[in-house]
Scaffold this motif. Structure first.
Motif, PDB file in Angstrom:
ATOM      1  N   GLY A 249       0.836  -1.199   0.000  1.00 52.13           N
ATOM      2  CA  GLY A 249       0.000   0.000   0.000  1.00 52.13           C
ATOM      3  C   GLY A 249       0.868   1.244   0.000  1.00 52.13           C
ATOM      4  O   GLY A 249       2.095   1.161  -0.034  1.00 52.13           O
ATOM      5  N   CYS A 250       0.219   2.408   0.063  1.00 47.51           N
ATOM      6  CA  CYS A 250       0.952   3.685   0.044  1.00 47.51           C
ATOM      7  C   CYS A 250       1.630   3.961   1.389  1.00 47.51           C
ATOM      8  O   CYS A 250       2.632   4.660   1.457  1.00 47.51           O
ATOM      9  CB  CYS A 250       0.009   4.828  -0.282  1.00 47.51           C
ATOM     10  SG  CYS A 250      -0.660   4.745  -1.953  1.00 47.51           S
ATOM     11  N   SER A 251       1.027   3.436   2.454  1.00 47.49           N
ATOM     12  CA  SER A 251       1.632   3.500   3.772  1.00 47.49           C
ATOM     13  C   SER A 251       2.096   4.902   4.137  1.00 47.49           C
ATOM     14  O   SER A 251       1.364   5.872   4.006  1.00 47.49           O
ATOM     15  CB  SER A 251       2.784   2.484   3.853  1.00 47.49           C
ATOM     16  OG  SER A 251       3.372   2.467   5.125  1.00 47.49           O
ATOM     17  N   MET A 252       3.358   5.008   4.545  1.00 52.14           N
ATOM     18  CA  MET A 252       3.842   6.246   5.128  1.00 52.14           C
ATOM     19  C   MET A 252       4.231   7.302   4.103  1.00 52.14           C
ATOM     20  O   MET A 252       4.804   8.334   4.454  1.00 52.14           O
ATOM     21  CB  MET A 252       5.025   5.930   6.033  1.00 52.14           C
ATOM     22  CG  MET A 252       5.157   6.934   7.154  1.00 52.14           C
ATOM     23  SD  MET A 252       6.603   6.641   8.128  1.00 52.14           S
ATOM     24  CE  MET A 252       5.968   5.586   9.392  1.00 52.14           C
ATOM     25  N   CYS A 253       3.909   7.058   2.835  1.00 58.34           N
ATOM     26  CA  CYS A 253       4.154   8.096   1.828  1.00 58.34           C
ATOM     27  C   CYS A 253       3.246   9.283   2.074  1.00 58.34           C
ATOM     28  O   CYS A 253       3.612  10.426   1.807  1.00 58.34           O
ATOM     29  CB  CYS A 253       3.930   7.554   0.430  1.00 58.34           C
ATOM     30  SG  CYS A 253       4.097   8.803  -0.836  1.00 58.34           S
ATOM     31  N   LEU A 254       2.045   9.016   2.572  1.00 62.19           N
ATOM     32  CA  LEU A 254       1.124  10.097   2.924  1.00 62.19           C
ATOM     33  C   LEU A 254       0.269   9.618   4.090  1.00 62.19           C
ATOM     34  O   LEU A 254       0.217   8.441   4.383  1.00 62.19           O
ATOM     35  CB  LEU A 254       0.263  10.535   1.727  1.00 62.19           C
ATOM     36  CG  LEU A 254      -1.125   9.944   1.547  1.00 62.19           C
ATOM     37  CD1 LEU A 254      -1.822  10.620   0.404  1.00 62.19           C
ATOM     38  CD2 LEU A 254      -1.074   8.456   1.345  1.00 62.19           C
ATOM     39  N   ALA A 255      -0.418  10.555   4.710  1.00 66.42           N
ATOM     40  CA  ALA A 255      -1.042  10.239   5.991  1.00 66.42           C
ATOM     41  C   ALA A 255      -2.508   9.874   5.859  1.00 66.42           C
ATOM     42  O   ALA A 255      -3.359  10.496   6.439  1.00 66.42           O
ATOM     43  CB  ALA A 255      -0.898  11.437   6.902  1.00 66.42           C
ATOM     44  N   MET A 256      -2.803   8.839   5.101  1.00 70.94           N
ATOM     45  CA  MET A 256      -4.214   8.470   4.975  1.00 70.94           C
ATOM     46  C   MET A 256      -4.497   7.087   5.522  1.00 70.94           C
ATOM     47  O   MET A 256      -5.543   6.514   5.281  1.00 70.94           O
ATOM     48  CB  MET A 256      -4.655   8.534   3.519  1.00 70.94           C
ATOM     49  CG  MET A 256      -4.723   9.950   3.011  1.00 70.94           C
ATOM     50  SD  MET A 256      -5.618  10.076   1.478  1.00 70.94           S
ATOM     51  CE  MET A 256      -7.274   9.718   1.997  1.00 70.94           C
TER      52      MET A 256
ATOM     53  N   GLY B  85       4.127  18.284   6.655  1.00 67.81           N
ATOM     54  CA  GLY B  85       2.925  17.528   7.017  1.00 67.81           C
ATOM     55  C   GLY B  85       2.637  16.321   6.152  1.00 67.81           C
ATOM     56  O   GLY B  85       1.701  15.579   6.421  1.00 67.81           O
ATOM     57  N   ARG B  86       3.434  16.087   5.115  1.00 70.45           N
ATOM     58  CA  ARG B  86       3.125  15.031   4.155  1.00 70.45           C
ATOM     59  C   ARG B  86       3.019  13.653   4.820  1.00 70.45           C
ATOM     60  O   ARG B  86       2.192  12.834   4.461  1.00 70.45           O
ATOM     61  CB  ARG B  86       4.202  15.011   3.073  1.00 70.45           C
ATOM     62  CG  ARG B  86       4.142  13.830   2.126  1.00 70.45           C
ATOM     63  CD  ARG B  86       2.992  13.943   1.175  1.00 70.45           C
ATOM     64  NE  ARG B  86       2.963  12.808   0.251  1.00 70.45           N
ATOM     65  CZ  ARG B  86       2.110  12.695  -0.752  1.00 70.45           C
ATOM     66  NH1 ARG B  86       1.202  13.626  -0.965  1.00 70.45           N
ATOM     67  NH2 ARG B  86       2.145  11.661  -1.543  1.00 70.45           N
ATOM     68  N   GLN B  87       3.894  13.380   5.770  1.00 75.30           N
ATOM     69  CA  GLN B  87       3.900  12.034   6.347  1.00 75.30           C
ATOM     70  C   GLN B  87       3.070  11.948   7.630  1.00 75.30           C
ATOM     71  O   GLN B  87       3.256  11.053   8.447  1.00 75.30           O
ATOM     72  CB  GLN B  87       5.335  11.536   6.548  1.00 75.30           C
ATOM     73  CG  GLN B  87       6.026  11.278   5.199  1.00 75.30           C
ATOM     74  CD  GLN B  87       7.356  10.583   5.351  1.00 75.30           C
ATOM     75  OE1 GLN B  87       8.314  11.152   5.868  1.00 75.30           O
ATOM     76  NE2 GLN B  87       7.432   9.328   4.920  1.00 75.30           N
ATOM     77  N   GLY B  88       2.117  12.875   7.769  1.00 78.91           N
ATOM     78  CA  GLY B  88       1.090  12.683   8.785  1.00 78.91           C
ATOM     79  C   GLY B  88       1.223  13.515  10.033  1.00 78.91           C
ATOM     80  O   GLY B  88       0.239  13.748  10.716  1.00 78.91           O
ATOM     81  N   SER B  89       2.421  13.955  10.360  1.00 76.99           N
ATOM     82  CA  SER B  89       2.561  14.876  11.484  1.00 76.99           C
ATOM     83  C   SER B  89       2.836  16.265  10.906  1.00 76.99           C
ATOM     84  O   SER B  89       3.756  16.418  10.099  1.00 76.99           O
ATOM     85  CB  SER B  89       3.727  14.464  12.370  1.00 76.99           C
ATOM     86  OG  SER B  89       4.090  15.570  13.181  1.00 76.99           O
ATOM     87  N   PRO B  90       2.064  17.266  11.327  1.00 71.86           N
ATOM     88  CA  PRO B  90       2.268  18.613  10.766  1.00 71.86           C
ATOM     89  C   PRO B  90       3.700  19.117  10.936  1.00 71.86           C
ATOM     90  O   PRO B  90       4.182  19.918  10.157  1.00 71.86           O
ATOM     91  CB  PRO B  90       1.290  19.483  11.560  1.00 71.86           C
ATOM     92  CG  PRO B  90       0.262  18.539  12.095  1.00 71.86           C
ATOM     93  CD  PRO B  90       0.951  17.219  12.276  1.00 71.86           C
ATOM     94  N   THR B  91       4.398  18.609  11.969  1.00 71.40           N
ATOM     95  CA  THR B  91       5.764  19.073  12.196  1.00 71.40           C
ATOM     96  C   THR B  91       6.810  18.004  11.842  1.00 71.40           C
ATOM     97  O   THR B  91       8.003  18.203  12.059  1.00 71.40           O
ATOM     98  CB  THR B  91       5.955  19.474  13.677  1.00 71.40           C
ATOM     99  OG1 THR B  91       5.503  18.376  14.493  1.00 71.40           O
ATOM    100  CG2 THR B  91       5.151  20.721  14.017  1.00 71.40           C
ATOM    101  N   GLY B  92       6.355  16.870  11.310  1.00 72.88           N
ATOM    102  CA  GLY B  92       7.276  15.789  10.946  1.00 72.88           C
ATOM    103  C   GLY B  92       8.200  16.216   9.818  1.00 72.88           C
ATOM    104  O   GLY B  92       7.850  17.066   9.012  1.00 72.88           O
ATOM    105  N   ARG B  93       9.396  15.630   9.792  1.00 74.77           N
ATOM    106  CA  ARG B  93      10.397  16.049   8.808  1.00 74.77           C
ATOM    107  C   ARG B  93      10.826  14.877   7.933  1.00 74.77           C
ATOM    108  O   ARG B  93      11.195  13.825   8.447  1.00 74.77           O
ATOM    109  CB  ARG B  93      11.593  16.664   9.532  1.00 74.77           C
ATOM    110  CG  ARG B  93      11.209  17.944  10.268  1.00 74.77           C
ATOM    111  CD  ARG B  93      12.290  18.437  11.188  1.00 74.77           C
ATOM    112  NE  ARG B  93      12.413  17.624  12.395  1.00 74.77           N
ATOM    113  CZ  ARG B  93      13.378  17.789  13.305  1.00 74.77           C
ATOM    114  NH1 ARG B  93      14.299  18.711  13.117  1.00 74.77           N
ATOM    115  NH2 ARG B  93      13.408  17.031  14.372  1.00 74.77           N
TER     116      ARG B  93
END
Ligand code: SF4
Lengths: 465, 198
Positions: free
Chosen positions: A404-411, A432-440
């Motif tokens: 699946g797409c998994s951690m590529c995006l936060a869905m 924010g791409r990987q689900g946490s607004p402050t994640g890097r």
């Protein structure tokens, strides 16, 4: 007159010129997934319009599915609702779908090629910007929005303006530990995240000709990150060998005839381009992004840039450094990572997993790192298991997941927490791409991700091969 | 949504959103895409930026009710999600004016009847300054005359010809148009080798 592949495919699929100057273009293959299609089907129903060519659409599920516990109904009610909507829509309109119960399920841009649905000379559309991936086969493939998904379902056509073509030639031979991912990151850094607006990117040159189909897909996949909606490679023997025997590829005599036609669709040797760019493949290092767009990458041995190093982009550099908490002038190598992710439609194919496994074999993931490997499709997963890659990863301390797409995006349930730093083989390092607004997010090749997982920090994979 | 609604004039106050490369993940973060309808999206527009960036224009009551969005370079880059223009529209935006837009964002916006016009950087700066200084300044945009007026100042706008044409003729919703010559579609399909089985 000599023509490019883009022009040949365009001409062949043109239904008519619209009064607006756009082309009404016939779409040979339409791929759908659960996130951008439900609203399109609803629009059709509201208008009482059917699906014109149901046999030319193919569906799968990838974005929202959990990669751990895939039993139905999903724990997340909204995800379950989207999944059920796709199943209902495909059933009602007679569209083939590779659902979770099928061993053909996977990320839409992984399964299209793998099933032989994606072929040279086609026009391909999907409600997903990384549809550019399919251009690796010499198809004209691009992402569309949901209203356009509706248009393709209703008419198998799109209203679209013609594009210019930029030929990007990568000469020489890539060094050890340098991959297609590094080449495309270099190209985007060089031409900018808007450099490709209005263009299709045609990739060629010795380095691209030598690439496998998996590598070409990685290049074309990220064309959109450089602003180009379409990226493609002219079809050749590598393309044909990949397609032979695939479930939806032509077989027997038809395959022989298909090859002739596919060959004829490649750009003519003397075709004229709107722009030409030359890249020295031999000079490319493993690359890592340090910022918040895919154009902000450097060679792993280089220092993080400062505001003054860019003529026009100073403000963007400042914003990126602030968000990432990085210091201009310091090295990126040695940056501590919390999460390592191998997967996505960019780098979740069998060869990607092999390269990551090469690095991981016999080593262990650093104790502070959460590392996961997510195959791009169920077929990739099965093939990897058949050659024991799952064991290599599990023994090293990686998690081994469903496709699946998994951690590529936060869905789906896979995501970053807080300010975690993630070494990722995916394609976007947006805030924010990987689900946490402050994640890097630090984008890099799968081998570089594995190296970061093992050493616990950004590491030049060439020292580990 | 009807297929023959021409779109020309958009009036109202504006909201200035400074910054280049504002991508669709920021306009509408992916976790809000888990809906099978677009209707609730307006509430989540810039959800993360609003929280993490103090003074974000979409969190500023001065700009509530604005119908024209002012942006800089490469607005709407990244993911192809139509949810981005849908969310802006449902928040109340009726037109966008910026230095440049990503291609897919422009196509998606046009297709839902949301005009996106470009203007010179200096003009964008002037419009942003006007609205930052006096958020209640009324603005009026015309697709036909390719202008926006604000506080006595008129600024020239640019649209790709096809975009402008489709807005003014009401053909921005392309389904009807694409279905109108269906025999031609079938004719094209029947001469494609991969459709006929080589
Ligand atoms: S892997 Fe990532 S980029 Fe690819 S289709 Fe899935 S979410 Fe989109």
């Amino acid at each position: 007159m000599p023509r490019t592949l883009l022009q040949k495919v365009w001409d062949l699929h043109t239904v008519r010129r619209l009064p607006s100057g756009q082309t009404q273009l016939f779409i040979g293959l339409h791929l759908i997934h659960e996130v951008t299609s439900p609203q399109a089907f609803d629009m059709l129903r509201r208008r009482g319009v059917g699906v014109a060519f149901p046999e030319r659409t193919y569906g799968t599920v990838d974005h929202i599915i959990p990669t751990l516990d895939q039993s139905r109904p999903f724990a997340d009610g909204l995800a379950e609702q989207m999944m059920a909507a796709l199943e209902r829509n495909c059933d009602e309109f007679g569209i083939r779908v590779a659902g979770l119960d099928s061993d053909r399920q996977g990320i839409v841009h992984v399964i299209g090629p793998e099933l032989g649905l994606t072929q040279p000379g086609m026009t391909i559309a999907c409600g997903d910007s990384h549809t550019s991936t399919h251009g690796a086969f010499g198809a004209v493939a691009f992402g569309i929005g949901t209203s356009q998904v509706r248009d393709v379902l209703a008419s198998q056509c799109l209203a679209i303006a013609p594009l210019k073509v930029r030929h990007i030639s990568v000469s020489g031979e890539l060094g050890p530990g340098v991959y297609a991912k590094d080449v495309i990151l270099e190209i985007i850094a060089r031409l900018g995240v808007r450099g490709g607006v209005g263009y299709a990117y045609e990739y060629g040159g010795e380095a691209v000709e030598r690439m496998t189909m998996d590598e070409r897909m990685t290049m074309c996949n990220m064309s959109i990150e450089g602003g180009a909606r379409i990226g493609y490679v002219n079809p050749d023997e590598t393309t044909f060998a990949y397609l032979e025997g695939r479930p939806h590829a032509p077989g027997g005599d038809a395959f022989v005839r298909a090859k002739e036609w596919w060959r004829s669709m490649a750009s003519d040797a003397d075709a004229a381009y709107d722009d030409v760019v030359e890249i020295d493949g031999g000079a490319i290092e493993p690359r890592v992004t340090w910022g918040i767009n895919p154009g902000q990458s450097i060679g792993v041995s280089q220092p993080i840039p400062d505001k003054a190093s860019a003529a026009t982009d100073g403000e963007a550099i400042g914003e990126a450094l602030d968000f990432m908490g990085f210091t201009a002038g310091s090295p990126l190598a040695g940056t501590r990572v919390d999460v390592a992710f191998v997967g996505s439609c960019t780098n979740g194919r069998l060869s990607d997993l092999r390269e990551a496994a090469r690095v991981a074999r016999g080593s262990s993931v650093a104790s502070h790192v959460r590392a996961l490997v997510v195959p791009g499709s169920t077929q990739v997963r099965q093939a990897a298991e058949a050659e024991g890659l799952d064991e290599v990863f599990l023994q090293a301390g990686f998690e081994w997941r469903g496709a699946g797409c998994s951690m590529c995006l936060a869905m789906n349930p896979d995501r970053l927490n807080g300010r975690e730093v993630c070494a990722s083989s995916s394609n976007r390092n947006f805030k924010g791409r990987q689900g946490s607004p402050t994640g890097r997010t630090l984008l890099m090749s799968p081998a570089m991700v594995a190296a970061a997982a093992i050493s616990g920090e950004v590491t030049d994979v060439r020292t580990m091969l | 949504m009807s297929g023959v609604t021409p779109i020309d004039r958009i009036k109202g106050t504006a909201v200035p959103l400074r910054g280049d490369n504002i991508d669709t993940d920021r306009i509408i973060p992916a976790r809000f895409l888990k809906e099978i309808s677009f209707s609730g999206l307006g509430a989540h527009v810039f959800a993360d930026d609003r929280r993490s960036m103090p003074g974000h224009p979409f969190a500023n009551a001065d700009f509530a009710g604005a119908s024209i969005l002012l942006v800089n370079e490469n607005f709407g880059s990244g993911s192809s999600r139509e949810h981005a223009p849908q969310a802006l529209m449902r928040w109340g935006i009726g037109a966008c004016v910026g230095q440049s837009f990503s291609e897919i964002f422009l196509a998606n916006s046009t297709t839902i009847g949301l005009p996106c016009a470009t203007a010179a950087a200096a003009d964008i700066e002037a419009l942003m300054a006007i609205t930052e200084h006096a958020p209640t300044t009324p603005m009026a945009l015309s697709v036909r005359t390719r202008t926006i007026t604000a506080g006595g100042r008129t600024v020239a706008l640019h649209f790709p010809a096809a975009v402008r044409d489709s807005l003014l003729t009401g053909q921005w919703d392309a389904t009807g148009l694409l279905l109108s010559e269906f025999e031609d579609v079938q004719r094209i399909a029947s001469r494609l080798p991969y459709v006929t089985g080589f």
